[in-house]
Design an enzyme around this catalytic site. Structure first.
Site, PDB file in Angstrom:
ATOM      1  CG  HIS A  80      -2.054  -1.087   0.968  1.00  9.72           C
ATOM      2  ND1 HIS A  80      -2.330  -2.069   1.891  1.00  9.72           N
ATOM      3  CD2 HIS A  80      -2.871  -1.324  -0.088  1.00  9.72           C
ATOM      4  CE1 HIS A  80      -3.296  -2.849   1.408  1.00  9.72           C
ATOM      5  NE2 HIS A  80      -3.628  -2.425   0.224  1.00  9.72           N
ATOM      6  N   GLY A  96     -15.049  -1.436 -12.829  1.00  8.03           N
ATOM      7  CA  GLY A  96     -14.138  -0.344 -13.170  1.00  8.03           C
ATOM      8  C   GLY A  96     -13.999  -0.149 -14.672  1.00  8.03           C
ATOM      9  CG  ASP A 132      -5.277  -1.883  -4.766  1.00  5.11           C
ATOM     10  OD1 ASP A 132      -4.760  -2.998  -4.918  1.00  5.11           O
ATOM     11  OD2 ASP A 132      -5.559  -1.404  -3.649  1.00  5.11           O
ATOM     12  CB  SER A 133      -6.677  -4.904 -10.488  1.00  5.43           C
ATOM     13  OG  SER A 133      -5.395  -5.319 -10.888  1.00  5.43           O
ATOM     14  CB  THR A 134      -8.184  -9.451  -8.408  1.00  3.64           C
ATOM     15  OG1 THR A 134      -9.130  -8.966  -9.369  1.00  3.64           O
ATOM     16  CG2 THR A 134      -8.810  -9.349  -7.046  1.00  3.64           C
TER      17      THR A 134
HETATM   18  N1  SAM Z   1      -3.472  -5.895  -3.174  1.00  7.05           N
HETATM   19  C1  SAM Z   1      -4.152  -6.818  -3.976  1.00  7.05           C
HETATM   20  C2  SAM Z   1      -3.323  -7.684  -4.860  1.00  7.05           C
HETATM   21  O1  SAM Z   1      -2.555  -7.209  -5.694  1.00  7.05           O
HETATM   22  O2  SAM Z   1      -3.432  -8.895  -4.716  1.00  7.05           O
HETATM   23  C3  SAM Z   1      -5.346  -6.237  -4.610  1.00  7.05           C
HETATM   24  C4  SAM Z   1      -6.383  -6.134  -3.552  1.00  7.05           C
HETATM   25  S1  SAM Z   1      -7.906  -5.400  -3.868  1.00  7.05           S
HETATM   26  C5  SAM Z   1      -8.783  -6.283  -2.655  1.00  7.05           C
HETATM   27  C6  SAM Z   1      -8.446  -5.994  -5.448  1.00  7.05           C
HETATM   28  C7  SAM Z   1      -9.880  -5.569  -5.706  1.00  7.05           C
HETATM   29  O3  SAM Z   1     -10.100  -5.494  -7.118  1.00  7.05           O
HETATM   30  C8  SAM Z   1     -10.946  -6.539  -5.171  1.00  7.05           C
HETATM   31  O4  SAM Z   1     -11.618  -5.936  -4.094  1.00  7.05           O
HETATM   32  C9  SAM Z   1     -11.862  -6.793  -6.366  1.00  7.05           C
HETATM   33  O5  SAM Z   1     -13.233  -6.812  -6.028  1.00  7.05           O
HETATM   34  C10 SAM Z   1     -11.500  -5.620  -7.268  1.00  7.05           C
HETATM   35  N2  SAM Z   1     -11.819  -5.837  -8.692  1.00  7.05           N
HETATM   36  C11 SAM Z   1     -11.582  -6.934  -9.457  1.00  7.05           C
HETATM   37  N3  SAM Z   1     -12.076  -6.742 -10.699  1.00  7.05           N
HETATM   38  C12 SAM Z   1     -12.618  -5.495 -10.731  1.00  7.05           C
HETATM   39  C13 SAM Z   1     -13.273  -4.724 -11.726  1.00  7.05           C
HETATM   40  N4  SAM Z   1     -13.474  -5.208 -12.954  1.00  7.05           N
HETATM   41  N5  SAM Z   1     -13.693  -3.481 -11.395  1.00  7.05           N
HETATM   42  C14 SAM Z   1     -13.500  -2.974 -10.152  1.00  7.05           C
HETATM   43  N6  SAM Z   1     -12.892  -3.670  -9.168  1.00  7.05           N
HETATM   44  C15 SAM Z   1     -12.459  -4.908  -9.437  1.00  7.05           C
END
Ligand code: SAM
Length: 282
Positions: A63, A139, A156-158
């Protein structure tokens, strides 16, 4: 020792496992499976679809590093868009900068934020700030139709699978470019050049075709695959090292656990194998 959680790394035919004391939260949302585990070694751990998102032990690295390098390069970061980041850790770090007046946070899954507010309040508490406007929607769709303009976009995505896949697409990056002001910066979590080189190559070739400046910077995040993690820094105007705002950094009085001035420059120095990987992608 009883290893009762393991994250699998199919590309490496390997896994990383640890003991679990208690399952604090486990639910399937319409988008993904969300779990929060209490562990003896890493504190509480947020897992999405079997992948570690954060651990209390080392979340500060991720972070701090996704937020402060661009925030100390842009001369006056005021309005920020965070895509993903529903755990609140990135918003928490952005809010430390007094110039930041508004953060729009767009996460597809409200349940991530609800679970984190209940079990990881020291991280998710930032979501309750009056400067943070949370929207729970895709997003990819948000950036397509958004009339707002931003100084900084943080992705900050998955991982680029399932709902996260579109956040690594060329069209998504093009829309982000349009939403940035004329000196805006985009930063994204770009996975690992050590174990996931194809993903990193893809990020580089797409972003460098859209932005005049595209660099990567690195951080050591022990609980992510390989521990070697990189962030993309795509910028319309500013150079990530030459335009570092030294005076603002010094006068801010901010204390960090990972980030510092020397590391800011050092993080942008990348190993030879990684440079060759990117050069090869051109
Ligand atoms: N720090 C983390 C990592 O790199 O493993 C990322 C953590 S954060 C919790 C990732 C977030 O991305 C999740 O809460 C998920 O719901 C969100 N996410 C995944 N796809 C998305 C999309 N298409 N639009 C918005 N958010 C999305």
């Amino acid at each position: 020792m009883n290893i009762n959680f393991s994250e699998r790394y199919p590309e490496m035919k390997a896994a990383f496992g640890f003991e679990v004391d208690q399952i604090l939260f486990s639910e399937q949302s319409p988008f993904q499976k969300i779990e929060i585990l209490q562990t003896p070694g890493f504190g509480k751990v947020l897992i999405i679809d079997g992948c570690i998102m954060l651990t209390e032990r080392d979340e500060f690295v991720y972070h701090e590093m996704i937020a402060h390098p661009p925030l100390f390069v842009h001369p006056h970061p005021e309005k920020i868009l965070i895509i993903g980041g529903g755990d609140g850790g990135t918003a928490r770090e952005c809010l430390r900068h007094p110039s930041v007046a508004q953060i729009d946070l767009v996460d597809i899954d409200e349940l991530v934020s609800q679970a984190c507010l209940a079990h990881l309040p020291a991280i998710a508490g930032a979501l309750l700030s009056e400067k943070v406007r949370c929207r729970f929607e895709d997003g990819v769709a948000y950036v397509k139709n958004c009339p707002e303009r931003y100084d900084l976009i943080i992705i900050d995505s998955t991982d680029p699978i399932s709902v996260g896949e579109g956040l690594f697409s060329r069209e998504f990056y093009q829309n982000c470019h349009r939403l940035l002001r004329e000196d805006g910066i985009l930063v994204n979590q770009s996975e690992s050049p050590s174990w996931l080189p194809k993903i990193v190559k893809g990020v580089h070739s797409k972003l460098s075709a859209i932005f005049p400046r595209m660099h990567f910077y690195q951080a050591h995040i022990p609980t992510y695959p390989s521990g070697h993690w990189v962030f993309g820094f795509a910028s319309k105007r500013y150079h990530p090292v030459e335009d570092f705002q030294q005076d603002r950094y010094r006068s801010s009085g901010m204390k960090f656990r990972y980030y510092n001035q020397a590391l800011h420059a050092g993080a942008f120095a990348i190993p030879t194998f990684f440079q060759e990987l990117i050069d090869d992608a051109r």
